[in-house]
Design an enzyme around this catalytic site. Structure first.
Site, mmCIF file in Angstrom:
data_model
loop_
_atom_site.group_PDB
_atom_site.id
_atom_site.type_symbol
_atom_site.label_atom_id
_atom_site.label_comp_id
_atom_site.label_asym_id
_atom_site.label_seq_id
_atom_site.Cartn_x
_atom_site.Cartn_y
_atom_site.Cartn_z
ATOM 1 N N ARG A 172 0.816 -1.212 0.000
ATOM 2 C CA ARG A 172 0.000 0.000 0.000
ATOM 3 C C ARG A 172 0.850 1.262 0.000
ATOM 4 O O ARG A 172 0.326 2.357 -0.147
ATOM 5 C CB ARG A 172 -0.915 0.007 1.236
ATOM 6 C CG ARG A 172 -1.943 -1.099 1.262
ATOM 7 C CD ARG A 172 -3.006 -0.799 2.285
ATOM 8 N NE ARG A 172 -2.474 -0.652 3.621
ATOM 9 C CZ ARG A 172 -2.409 -1.634 4.520
ATOM 10 N NH1 ARG A 172 -2.821 -2.840 4.186
ATOM 11 N NH2 ARG A 172 -1.931 -1.422 5.731
ATOM 12 N N ARG A 278 5.456 9.144 15.767
ATOM 13 C CA ARG A 278 5.335 10.421 15.075
ATOM 14 C C ARG A 278 4.842 11.499 16.027
ATOM 15 O O ARG A 278 4.357 11.191 17.126
ATOM 16 C CB ARG A 278 4.373 10.303 13.882
ATOM 17 C CG ARG A 278 2.933 9.914 14.251
ATOM 18 C CD ARG A 278 2.100 9.738 12.995
ATOM 19 N NE ARG A 278 0.696 9.440 13.310
ATOM 20 C CZ ARG A 278 -0.274 9.309 12.408
ATOM 21 N NH1 ARG A 278 0.006 9.443 11.122
ATOM 22 N NH2 ARG A 278 -1.509 9.049 12.765
#
Length: 382
Positions: A172, A278
């Site tokens: 993906r 993140r």
């Protein structure tokens, strides 16, 4: 006379199906254990800064499905937004997904697209049929880019070695040989101007819909309704009697900053020794707004415990075996349809969730017209 139908969960699935069936004359009750609608898409204004915060982590709308795009735009105004992700690796900042700028910067080159293709091909390992995530990455980009941008991040995100993950996960992720740093490639991309929660509240705003928040639905009472649409965990409907399906959950460590902390909405951290995956800076998800203060989340991924919010279905070998057993039980249950990410134990983006909700609502109405019952799943999870 309309049927009495309950939507368990006030997220996208429950709202979209509920609205369609209410418009067809059915009496809809939407029940959610939380004190707000929107599920994990829930957004709210921070009182101190005015920043629109994605409370359960960022949600970015992107789709090629024009009907879905028109549907959400009929309930709110979507503003243009392109997700441009950056990644900090070994003290340097790079663009994601890996693109021509990333390649040239990382290797200290000034390659043209055709030169970069050949260069990466020379770096890629000759693995004819990759059997896992790591082999797929090595076959795509080679060892250097894999270790910098994928290995450490993946270990933190999934809590296991990339050799234990299926190769399909990486299929993906795009690899680009131009300077396009738009993370998604879909035709329609944007953010709701006032956040997702008002949008979902607008979908639920119908005379035929009653919303009950802060309430738990007892699956034992399913027979009291003409039909139940369940968007909670599939295994939860059955009291986890066969065991718990595996999920990853997220912890968010919020912090504030006076000014602009990182200059972008999403900054990944590829090194394994950085504990979070993140940092998200929420004001950058609404670039049409201006705020002095900033609200940020450090994001940590870990195994989901019984009282945590499940985010990502793991779907490894053991989970798939258990899933098959739960699907068999669900198919033996009448008057209940399982929907959404949790109800079908599948990773679904928002647009796919809405698409399946629209299709599910139509399937229910079509079955009703024929005097038939809607089954447990529109699409089987296995």
């Amino acid at each position: 006379m309309g049927k009495r139908i309950v939507m368990v969960g006030a997220g996208l699935s429950g709202a979209v199906i509920g609205r369609m069936l209410a418009e067809a004359g059915h009496k809809i009750t939407v029940i959610d254990s939380r004190d707000h609608v929107g599920g994990n898409c829930h957004t709210q204004r921070d009182e101190d800064t005015g920043v629109m915060v994605h409370v359960y982590g960022p949600h970015i709308f992107h789709t090629d499905d024009e009907e879905v795009w028109n549907y959400v735009n009929s309930f709110t105004t979507f503003m243009p937004y392109k997700n441009r992700v950056k990644s900090t690796v070994d003290g340097q900042v790079y663009s994601l997904p890996v693109n021509l700028h990333t390649i040239n910067q990382f290797f200290g080159q000034a390659l043209r697209p055709d030169e970069a293709r050949d260069f990466i091909k020379s770096k890629a390992e000759d693995i004819a049929e990759p059997q896992n995530f790591e082999e797929q990455a090595l076959a795509f980009v080679g060892s250097d880019l894999y270790k910098a941008f994928f290995k450490g991040y993946t270990e933190k995100q999934w809590g296991c070695s990339p050799t234990e993950l299926p190769a399909s996960i990486l299929k993906r992720l795009p690899l680009r040989f131009n300077y396009d740093d738009n993370y998604f490639f879909h035709k329609f991309q944007g953010m709701p101007e006032d956040g997702y929660t008002p949008m979902i509240a607008s979908i639920l705003d119908h005379a035929g819909i009653t919303v009950k928040l802060g309430e738990m639905f007892d699956p034992a009472t399913a027979g009291d309704w003409d039909h139940v649409f369940w968007s909670g965990p599939l295994d939860g409907f059955f009291g986890y009697e066969l065991g718990r399906l595996g999920y990853r959950t997220l912890d968010f460590k919020e912090f504030r900053y006076d000014g602009d902390y990182q200059g972008c909405a999403v900054m990944n951290y590829g090194n394994a020794d950085v504990p979070y995956t993140r940092i998200t800076e929420h004001k950058h998800f609404a670039p049409w707004e201006s705020h002095e203060g900033s609200v940020l989340y450090e994001e940590y991924s870990r195994a989901c415990e019984p009282h945590d919010i499940p985010y990502y279905p793991i779907r490894m070998v053991d989970e798939k075996a258990m899933l098959s057993d739960y699907v068999a039980k669900a198919n033996e249950t009448t008057g209940v349809t399982f929907v959404g990410r949790l109800g079908t134990y599948r990773y679904l983006d928002m647009d796919v969730t809405i698409r399946e909700a629209l299709d599910t609502g139509r399937a229910f109405l079509a079955a009703e017209e024929k005097g038939e019952a809607l089954g447990a799943f529109l699409k089987s999870p296995v």
